[in-house]
Design an enzyme around this catalytic site. Structure first.
Site, PDB file in Angstrom:
ATOM      1  N   LYS A 266     -54.753  77.938 -12.269  1.00 48.13           N
ATOM      2  CA  LYS A 266     -55.338  77.235 -11.126  1.00 48.13           C
ATOM      3  C   LYS A 266     -55.397  78.138  -9.904  1.00 48.13           C
ATOM      4  CE  LYS A 266     -53.724  72.785 -12.857  1.00 48.13           C
ATOM      5  NZ  LYS A 266     -52.667  71.752 -12.819  1.00 48.13           N
TER       6      LYS A 266
ATOM      7  N   GLN B 116     -47.186  70.246  -9.928  1.00 46.40           N
ATOM      8  CA  GLN B 116     -47.414  70.409 -11.360  1.00 46.40           C
ATOM      9  C   GLN B 116     -46.456  69.531 -12.160  1.00 46.40           C
ATOM     10  OE1 GLN B 116     -49.874  72.326 -12.909  1.00 46.40           O
ATOM     11  NE2 GLN B 116     -49.159  71.211 -14.707  1.00 46.40           N
TER      12      GLN B 116
ATOM     13  N   ASP C  91     -54.821  65.747  -6.556  1.00 45.44           N
ATOM     14  CA  ASP C  91     -54.683  65.219  -7.915  1.00 45.44           C
ATOM     15  C   ASP C  91     -55.166  63.779  -8.008  1.00 45.44           C
ATOM     16  OD1 ASP C  91     -54.024  66.788 -10.042  1.00 45.44           O
ATOM     17  OD2 ASP C  91     -51.859  66.666  -9.753  1.00 45.44           O
TER      18      ASP C  91
END
Length: 291
Positions: A50, A94, A117
């Site tokens: 990412k 994460q 997210d």
């Protein structure tokens, strides 16, 4: 008939090019902060990928790596600081987190306008009320939103069509249902243990499978000409060889469906591309609020 493969890389490249162009119009380069707790090999790889893609897209990125024994209070304190930092536009924690940390409490602690997210309750509510998309403040989870971008790239319209989703997770199934409903599809949300699942899946013009069970969907479960989006990731261990990645859909389904995403190389590239598009969107909303 053999299904057209809906490859993710060209669609992801188009999404990233749009994000790059939008970012260039902002007064400040958008910044994404990634938070990783512990050294789970998959998480290490995902975060590195990412960050690499963020830099290639012209965004700023920074990774906070915390030790496995980090307490929940320490992690929440870091998120409080990042929430307050005007230079930070997007925050991603994460997953998974170590077992002693409450994931929901952590995800809920990210400020909604920095929640790239799309997991914060405010963003979930905005999704289900239709406040996601161009000109709207809401941010949706990256995989479902990336799937919608993939369909758009290939000119596949869900409006007025029957969509069946197998998998009800908060990561894919449920938010994808909301996005499809917002796009005027008729949606059925099923479980891998749904009674007579084949009868349900055979009704689908668009079949989305996100369970993580190898060969769950076989040819007799598919309506001829259906579009299938395979979100399942399964690692098949082979002695003396690198594990092979396969999806939830049996390869023979390609002889029945009209279009099918490959695994790997289908939905995966769209997830990261959408994360960066969400970061730019967050920067745009924050800039508008500061104007």
């Amino acid at each position: 008939m053999s299904a057209t493969l809906l490859a993710g890389p060209p669609a992801a490249a188009a999404l990233l090019e749009d994000a790059r162009a939008r970012a260039s119009r902002l007064a400040r380069v958008p910044q994404l902060v990634l938070v990783r707790v512990g050294d789970d090999p998959a998480s290490v790889s995902y975060v590195a990928g990412k960050q690499k893609k963020a830099r290639e897209t012209g965004l700023q990125s920074h990774v906070h790596v915390l030790p496995e024994q980090t307490t929940q209070a320490e992690l929440l304190a870091l998120l409080t600081a990042l929430n307050a930092d005007p230079e930070v536009n997007g925050i991603l924690v994460q997953l998974p987190l170590p077992g002693h940390i409450d994931e929901k409490a952590v995800l809920d602690a990210v400020r909604p306008d920095k929640d790239v997210d799309g997991f914060h309750p405010v963003n979930v509510g905005r999704l289900w009320s239709g406040q996601v998309g161009s000109g709207q403040p809401g941010l949706a989870p990256c995989t479902p939103q990336g799937i919608m971008a993939l369909l758009d790239f290939y000119g596949l319209t869900v409006a007025g069509k029957r969509a069946v989703i197998v998998g009800r997770s908060q990561l894919v199934g449920r938010p994808l249902a909301g996005l499809l409903l917002n796009a005027d599809a008729t949606v059925t949300l099923a479980h891998s243990r749904t009674a007579d699942l084949a009868a349900v899946t055979r009704e689908a013009d668009f079949l989305f499978v996100a369970v993580g069970r190898t060969h769950l969907i076989t040819p007799e479960m598919v309506k001829p000409g259906a579009v299938i989006i395979d979100v399942g990731i399964n690692r098949l261990e082979r002695e003396g060889q690198k594990a092979k990645l396969v999806g939830d859909v049996h390869p023979d389904v390609a002889q029945v469906a009209s279009a099918l995403t490959p695994v790997p190389g289908g939905v995966g590239p769209m997830t990261i591309a959408q994360l960066l598009a969400n970061t730019v969107r967050a920067a745009e909303v924050q800039a508008a609020g500061q104007a």
